[in-house]
Scaffold this motif. Sequence first.
Motif, PDB file in Angstrom:
ATOM      1  N   ILE A   5       1.180  -1.407  -0.645  1.00 15.38           N
ATOM      2  CA  ILE A   5      -0.248  -0.048   0.127  1.00 15.38           C
ATOM      3  C   ILE A   5       0.559   1.190  -0.130  1.00 15.38           C
ATOM      4  O   ILE A   5       0.459   2.584  -0.657  1.00 15.38           O
ATOM      5  N   ILE A   6       2.040   1.568   0.669  1.00 10.08           N
ATOM      6  CA  ILE A   6       2.750   2.202   0.980  1.00 10.08           C
ATOM      7  C   ILE A   6       3.687   2.795  -0.086  1.00 10.08           C
ATOM      8  O   ILE A   6       3.848   3.924  -1.088  1.00 10.08           O
ATOM      9  N   GLU A   7       4.029   2.026  -0.804  1.00  7.97           N
ATOM     10  CA  GLU A   7       4.592   1.186  -2.329  1.00  7.97           C
ATOM     11  C   GLU A   7       3.867   2.548  -3.453  1.00  7.97           C
ATOM     12  O   GLU A   7       4.004   2.787  -4.109  1.00  7.97           O
ATOM     13  N   CYS A  13       0.697   9.076  -5.884  1.00  9.66           N
ATOM     14  CA  CYS A  13       0.754  10.595  -4.934  1.00  9.66           C
ATOM     15  C   CYS A  13       2.184  11.465  -4.872  1.00  9.66           C
ATOM     16  O   CYS A  13       2.748  12.537  -5.314  1.00  9.66           O
ATOM     17  N   SER A  14       3.016  10.402  -5.932  1.00 10.56           N
ATOM     18  CA  SER A  14       4.284  11.227  -6.430  1.00 10.56           C
ATOM     19  C   SER A  14       5.210  11.404  -5.129  1.00 10.56           C
ATOM     20  O   SER A  14       5.511  12.871  -5.376  1.00 10.56           O
ATOM     21  N   CYS A  15       5.359  11.062  -4.411  1.00 10.08           N
ATOM     22  CA  CYS A  15       5.608  11.063  -3.005  1.00 10.08           C
ATOM     23  C   CYS A  15       6.658  10.280  -2.435  1.00 10.08           C
ATOM     24  O   CYS A  15       7.197   9.192  -2.590  1.00 10.08           O
ATOM     25  N   THR A  16       7.183  10.403  -1.287  1.00  9.70           N
ATOM     26  CA  THR A  16       8.049   9.389  -0.564  1.00  9.70           C
ATOM     27  C   THR A  16       7.466   8.171   0.199  1.00  9.70           C
ATOM     28  O   THR A  16       5.976   8.334   0.668  1.00  9.70           O
ATOM     29  N   ALA A  17       8.399   7.606   0.356  1.00 10.64           N
ATOM     30  CA  ALA A  17       7.423   6.472   1.349  1.00 10.64           C
ATOM     31  C   ALA A  17       6.848   7.210   2.427  1.00 10.64           C
ATOM     32  O   ALA A  17       5.887   6.878   3.468  1.00 10.64           O
ATOM     33  N   GLU A  18       7.704   7.455   3.459  1.00  8.88           N
ATOM     34  CA  GLU A  18       7.618   8.147   4.702  1.00  8.88           C
ATOM     35  C   GLU A  18       6.139   9.535   4.329  1.00  8.88           C
ATOM     36  O   GLU A  18       5.160   9.108   5.167  1.00  8.88           O
ATOM     37  N   ALA A  20       4.029   9.119   2.271  1.00  8.18           N
ATOM     38  CA  ALA A  20       2.544   7.905   2.047  1.00  8.18           C
ATOM     39  C   ALA A  20       2.319   7.376   3.552  1.00  8.18           C
ATOM     40  O   ALA A  20       1.278   6.931   3.398  1.00  8.18           O
ATOM     41  N   ARG A  21       3.261   6.883   4.126  1.00  9.32           N
ATOM     42  CA  ARG A  21       2.707   6.670   5.487  1.00  9.32           C
ATOM     43  C   ARG A  21       2.380   7.023   6.224  1.00  9.32           C
ATOM     44  O   ARG A  21       1.156   7.278   6.401  1.00  9.32           O
ATOM     45  N   GLU A  22       2.402   8.930   6.393  1.00 12.70           N
ATOM     46  CA  GLU A  22       1.580   9.941   6.604  1.00 12.70           C
ATOM     47  C   GLU A  22       0.722   9.967   6.538  1.00 12.70           C
ATOM     48  O   GLU A  22      -0.785  10.164   7.280  1.00 12.70           O
ATOM     49  N   TYR A  23      -0.075  10.073   5.012  1.00 14.51           N
ATOM     50  CA  TYR A  23      -1.259   9.710   4.217  1.00 14.51           C
ATOM     51  C   TYR A  23      -1.983   8.906   4.598  1.00 14.51           C
ATOM     52  O   TYR A  23      -2.645   8.547   4.975  1.00 14.51           O
ATOM     53  N   GLY A  53      -4.739   7.642  -3.705  1.00 13.46           N
ATOM     54  CA  GLY A  53      -4.775   7.326  -5.148  1.00 13.46           C
ATOM     55  C   GLY A  53      -5.007   5.207  -5.482  1.00 13.46           C
ATOM     56  O   GLY A  53      -4.110   4.916  -5.990  1.00 13.46           O
ATOM     57  N   LEU A  54      -5.246   5.005  -4.793  1.00 15.71           N
ATOM     58  CA  LEU A  54      -5.555   3.514  -4.541  1.00 15.71           C
ATOM     59  C   LEU A  54      -6.941   2.502  -5.057  1.00 15.71           C
ATOM     60  O   LEU A  54      -8.003   3.886  -5.438  1.00 15.71           O
ATOM     61  N   GLU A  55      -7.145   1.939  -5.447  1.00 16.41           N
ATOM     62  CA  GLU A  55      -8.135   1.565  -6.301  1.00 16.41           C
ATOM     63  C   GLU A  55      -8.752   0.720  -4.724  1.00 16.41           C
ATOM     64  O   GLU A  55      -8.423   0.174  -3.891  1.00 16.41           O
ATOM     65  N   ASN A  56     -10.465   0.532  -5.124  1.00 14.41           N
ATOM     66  CA  ASN A  56     -11.104  -0.075  -4.179  1.00 14.41           C
ATOM     67  C   ASN A  56     -10.746  -1.226  -3.629  1.00 14.41           C
ATOM     68  O   ASN A  56     -11.724  -1.724  -3.085  1.00 14.41           O
ATOM     69  N   ASP A  57     -10.418  -2.342  -4.510  1.00 19.31           N
ATOM     70  CA  ASP A  57      -9.743  -3.142  -3.999  1.00 19.31           C
ATOM     71  C   ASP A  57      -9.331  -3.327  -2.475  1.00 19.31           C
ATOM     72  O   ASP A  57      -9.126  -4.403  -1.704  1.00 19.31           O
ATOM     73  N   TYR A  58      -9.052  -2.047  -1.657  1.00 24.66           N
ATOM     74  CA  TYR A  58      -8.054  -2.032  -1.334  1.00 24.66           C
ATOM     75  C   TYR A  58      -8.936  -1.476   0.537  1.00 24.66           C
ATOM     76  O   TYR A  58      -8.444  -1.402   1.169  1.00 24.66           O
TER      77      TYR A  58
END
Length: 69
Positions: A5-7, A13-18, A20-23, A53-58
């Motif tokens: 999910i983080i990846e 979102c074109s962001c860092t893993a850190e 992404a974790r915060e989001y 920015g994830l599919e509803n599969d999550y």
Amino acid sequence: MATTIIENISKSCSCTAEQAREYLDDELRNLRELSEADDLRYGDFEMACSNLGLENDYIEYFLNRVAMG
């Protein structure tokens, strides 16, 4: 699964893993607050996925995380 999910958030979102974790943490916090207020709806899970920015599969992942507290 959290790593995947983080990846995916990082890519969408074109962001860092850190970042992404915060989001992800922010979305989970929001869903838990809605749950505690007894105002959580299925559409809130769809919105969390969309915001990240994830599919509803999550949605199942979010359901499980909110249920675990």
